[in-house]
Structure formats: C-alpha cells, structure tokens
Design an enzyme around this catalytic site. Structure first.
Site, PDB file in Angstrom:
ATOM      1  N   GLU A  69       0.865  -1.180   0.000  1.00 11.33           N
ATOM      2  CA  GLU A  69       0.000   0.000   0.000  1.00 11.33           C
ATOM      3  C   GLU A  69       0.898   1.225   0.000  1.00 11.33           C
ATOM      4  O   GLU A  69       1.790   1.353   0.841  1.00 11.33           O
ATOM      5  CB  GLU A  69      -0.941   0.057   1.219  1.00 11.33           C
ATOM      6  CG  GLU A  69      -1.876   1.271   1.099  1.00 11.33           C
ATOM      7  CD  GLU A  69      -2.742   1.532   2.328  1.00 11.33           C
ATOM      8  OE1 GLU A  69      -2.562   0.866   3.358  1.00 11.33           O
ATOM      9  OE2 GLU A  69      -3.592   2.449   2.246  1.00 11.33           O
ATOM     10  N   ASP A 144      -2.650  11.976  -2.222  1.00 11.55           N
ATOM     11  CA  ASP A 144      -2.711  13.445  -2.136  1.00 11.55           C
ATOM     12  C   ASP A 144      -2.995  14.029  -3.520  1.00 11.55           C
ATOM     13  O   ASP A 144      -2.257  13.743  -4.470  1.00 11.55           O
ATOM     14  CB  ASP A 144      -1.376  13.997  -1.609  1.00 11.55           C
ATOM     15  CG  ASP A 144      -1.142  13.594  -0.163  1.00 11.55           C
ATOM     16  OD1 ASP A 144      -2.095  13.697   0.635  1.00 11.55           O
ATOM     17  OD2 ASP A 144      -0.022  13.161   0.157  1.00 11.55           O
ATOM     18  N   LYS A 148      -2.723  22.407  -6.533  1.00  9.95           N
ATOM     19  CA  LYS A 148      -2.083  23.560  -7.196  1.00  9.95           C
ATOM     20  C   LYS A 148      -1.321  23.088  -8.439  1.00  9.95           C
ATOM     21  O   LYS A 148      -0.608  22.082  -8.377  1.00  9.95           O
ATOM     22  CB  LYS A 148      -1.106  24.242  -6.239  1.00  9.95           C
ATOM     23  CG  LYS A 148      -1.804  24.990  -5.132  1.00  9.95           C
ATOM     24  CD  LYS A 148      -0.822  25.781  -4.304  1.00  9.95           C
ATOM     25  CE  LYS A 148      -1.556  26.430  -3.151  1.00  9.95           C
ATOM     26  NZ  LYS A 148      -0.706  26.678  -2.008  1.00  9.95           N
ATOM     27  N   ASP A 180     -11.555  10.748  -3.634  1.00  7.10           N
ATOM     28  CA  ASP A 180     -12.750  11.604  -3.582  1.00  7.10           C
ATOM     29  C   ASP A 180     -12.604  12.773  -4.545  1.00  7.10           C
ATOM     30  O   ASP A 180     -13.535  13.565  -4.688  1.00  7.10           O
ATOM     31  CB  ASP A 180     -12.903  12.187  -2.168  1.00  7.10           C
ATOM     32  CG  ASP A 180     -11.724  13.087  -1.849  1.00  7.10           C
ATOM     33  OD1 ASP A 180     -10.574  12.583  -1.898  1.00  7.10           O
ATOM     34  OD2 ASP A 180     -11.924  14.283  -1.595  1.00  7.10           O
TER      35      ASP A 180
HETATM   36  C1  LIG Z   1      -4.466  11.789   1.941  1.00 11.21           C
HETATM   37  S1  LIG Z   1      -3.478  10.707   2.850  1.00 11.21           S
HETATM   38  C2  LIG Z   1      -4.373   9.157   2.757  1.00 11.21           C
HETATM   39  C3  LIG Z   1      -3.963   8.187   3.854  1.00 11.21           C
HETATM   40  C4  LIG Z   1      -4.687   6.824   3.804  1.00 11.21           C
HETATM   41  N1  LIG Z   1      -4.428   6.142   2.556  1.00 11.21           N
HETATM   42  C5  LIG Z   1      -6.169   6.979   4.016  1.00 11.21           C
HETATM   43  O1  LIG Z   1      -6.919   6.806   3.038  1.00 11.21           O
HETATM   44  O2  LIG Z   1      -6.572   7.259   5.148  1.00 11.21           O
HETATM   45  C6  LIG Z   1      -2.141  10.403   1.719  1.00 11.21           C
HETATM   46  C7  LIG Z   1      -0.945   9.741   2.388  1.00 11.21           C
HETATM   47  O3  LIG Z   1       0.002   9.374   1.385  1.00 11.21           O
HETATM   48  C8  LIG Z   1       1.309   9.671   1.849  1.00 11.21           C
HETATM   49  N2  LIG Z   1       2.146   9.809   0.646  1.00 11.21           N
HETATM   50  C9  LIG Z   1       2.023  10.736  -0.307  1.00 11.21           C
HETATM   51  N3  LIG Z   1       2.911  10.519  -1.312  1.00 11.21           N
HETATM   52  C10 LIG Z   1       3.603   9.400  -0.969  1.00 11.21           C
HETATM   53  C11 LIG Z   1       4.650   8.672  -1.577  1.00 11.21           C
HETATM   54  N4  LIG Z   1       5.158   9.036  -2.756  1.00 11.21           N
HETATM   55  N5  LIG Z   1       5.106   7.567  -0.953  1.00 11.21           N
HETATM   56  C12 LIG Z   1       4.577   7.184   0.241  1.00 11.21           C
HETATM   57  N6  LIG Z   1       3.594   7.855   0.877  1.00 11.21           N
HETATM   58  C13 LIG Z   1       3.107   8.938   0.271  1.00 11.21           C
HETATM   59  C14 LIG Z   1       1.135  10.923   2.666  1.00 11.21           C
HETATM   60  O4  LIG Z   1       2.169  11.112   3.600  1.00 11.21           O
HETATM   61  C15 LIG Z   1      -0.209  10.653   3.360  1.00 11.21           C
HETATM   62  O5  LIG Z   1      -0.070   9.968   4.582  1.00 11.21           O
END
Ligand SMILES: C[S@@+](CC[C@H](N)C(=O)[O-])C[C@H]1O[C@@H](n2cnc3c(N)ncnc32)[C@H](O)[C@@H]1O
Length: 243
Positions: A69, A144, A148, A180
C-alpha cells in the site's frame, strides 16, 4: 537498513528522526503528525533512509502473496488486510514518519506478523526495490491530490506510473485506487486506462467491495471522513493485462 526496534523499545534511547532522509532522488517533505509518546513500533517500522532495503529483504520467506500500500497514513487498510487475510504479507510505504510510526505501533499491538511499515517514497521503492513481477497487488487509497498546478508533478499517478506498476506486478496483478477528488480520478482513469499494461476490471471492483473489510477498498481513515462529509468516492481496480 535502519530498524527502529533497537531505538524505540528503550525509554532512554533517541526516537527516530522526525524527518529522516529519503530514498536517494526522492525529495519528499510531508507534513505529519508529531511522534506520539506512546509509540513503540518495535520491528514493525523500518526507516528506509537514503538506501532502503528491498522488498525481498523486508518480506519474510514463505509469503507467496505480497501486496504494497502506498501512503497508508494511519494504517487502517494494512491493519484490516493483515487480519482478514493472514496468508498475505502487506507492506505499507508511508512518506510521513509520524503516521508510519503510529500505524506500525498498532500493528505491533495486534500481534500479527504479516505486515510492516516502511518510511520511504513509494514510487521510488516500486521502481528499484521490488523484483519484476513480485507483487500481487498495489493499493493507493486517497492519494494526495496536490491541487495547485505547480505541485501536479508530486502526484503519484503521473504518466510514468503505469510502467512502474506493470513491472512490479505479477501476471493478473491489480492496482486498486480510491479517491474523492473528481479531477484526480479522471487523471488516474486516463493514465492507467490508456496504458497498454492495464485494463479496468469492474467485476473485480464489485467482488472486492462485497468481500468486506481487509479486502481492497476496505475503509481507510480518509474514506470514513469523506463519507461523513457526503463526498462521492470513486474506486478503480486495474488488472495488469496479460502479455
Ligand atoms: C491523503 S493521505 C491518505 C492516507 C490513507 N491512505 C487513508 O486513506 O486514510 C495520503 C498519504 O500518502 C502519503 N504519501 C504521499 N505521497 C507518498 C509517496 N510518494 N510515498 C509514500 N507515501 C506517500 C502521505 O504522507 C499521506 O499519509
């Protein structure tokens, strides 16, 4: 390999750096919750650093079915998947050390050993730390959206990602995604759907949703929050096309 177990279990020992250096070439600067005082992830948290260990080094021998994941956040999916499917080993790769530490602490407390959290950039890890065809599935839930324009390059699902996923996934492997964000959903569907390596599988989307917690699309923290807000969630299962 930088295991936290040695440092985290002793009260006098220093905690892992809040912002450890990442996989060489990976410029990541993610906000994260601060390290909690109750966190003791033991050996369930690995700080990848500049030279992270490979999947082969991280996954215990004997698990034929390996899943990753990307961005597990507080770890709800990995926790549910390791419980529902003990035959599967799930590696959660999280860029934010504080979240990874919290998730790994919960996994340690569960007593299960078929999962692990790694602090690293998931895209770079897939590129050069996973053997070809090693994975049965890659899960990316609520990546994420980086709304922007100048940040769009930070998104996970950029044009080069289908090739990265296709190399790491085995025959009939799946990439499961939920978001979403309508604009990002469109980008994901375009990037994966137009690639020669993937086909969208709506039967699989229905099957895993019916299968319940611990299977793909099992509710994550962000999903729960967004459903309460009444947001529309889009879920995709892309199967690696046989070649
Ligand atoms: C919006 S949160 C969603 C967290 C979880 N998947 C949920 O649905 O509750 C996005 C997560 O992805 C992590 N993240 C973003 N880019 C990443 C990357 N390239 N490698 C690992 N983690 C990443 C961020 O630190 C963050 O914790």
């Amino acid at each position: 390999m930088s295991l936290c177990s040695a440092t985290m279990s002793s009260p006098e020992a220093p905690r892992p750096a809040y912002n450890p250096r990442m996989h060489q070439g990976g410029k990541l600067s993610f906000r994260s919750r601060a390290q909690g005082h109750d966190d003791d992830p033991g050996e369930f948290l690995v700080l990848g650093g500049e030279n992270p260990p490979s999947l082969r080094e991280l996954a215990p021998v004997g698990h034929a079915h390996l899943e990753i994941e990307i961005g597990p956040g507080k770890g709800a999916f990995v926790l549910a998947a390791t419980e529902a499917r003990p035959e599967v080993f799930v590696l959660g790769i999280e860029a934010a050390p504080g979240y990874a530490s919290l998730a790994a602490t919960k996994l340690r407390q569960s007593g299960r050993t078929n999962g692990l959290f790694l602090v690293d950039n998931g895209k770079l890890f897939l590129q050069d730390r996973v053997d070809e065809g090693a994975l049965a599935a890659v899960h990316v839930y609520f990546p994420d959206p980086w709304p922007k324009r100048r940040h769009k390059g930070r998104r996970f699902f950029t044009d080069e990602v289908p090739a990265v996923l296709a190399r790491a996934l085995g025959r009939d492997g799946y990439c499961y995604v939920a978001t979403d964000n309508a604009a990002y959903a469109g980008q994901i569907a375009r990037v994966l759907g137009s690639s020669p390596w993937f086909v969208r599988d709506e039967h699989e989307e229905a099957r895993v949703q019916a299968a319940g917690p611990g299977h793909a699309f099992s509710p994550t923290n962000f999903e729960r929050k967004y459903l309460e807000e009444g947001r529309v969630i889009r879920r995709y299962a892309f199967r690696k096309a046989g070649r």
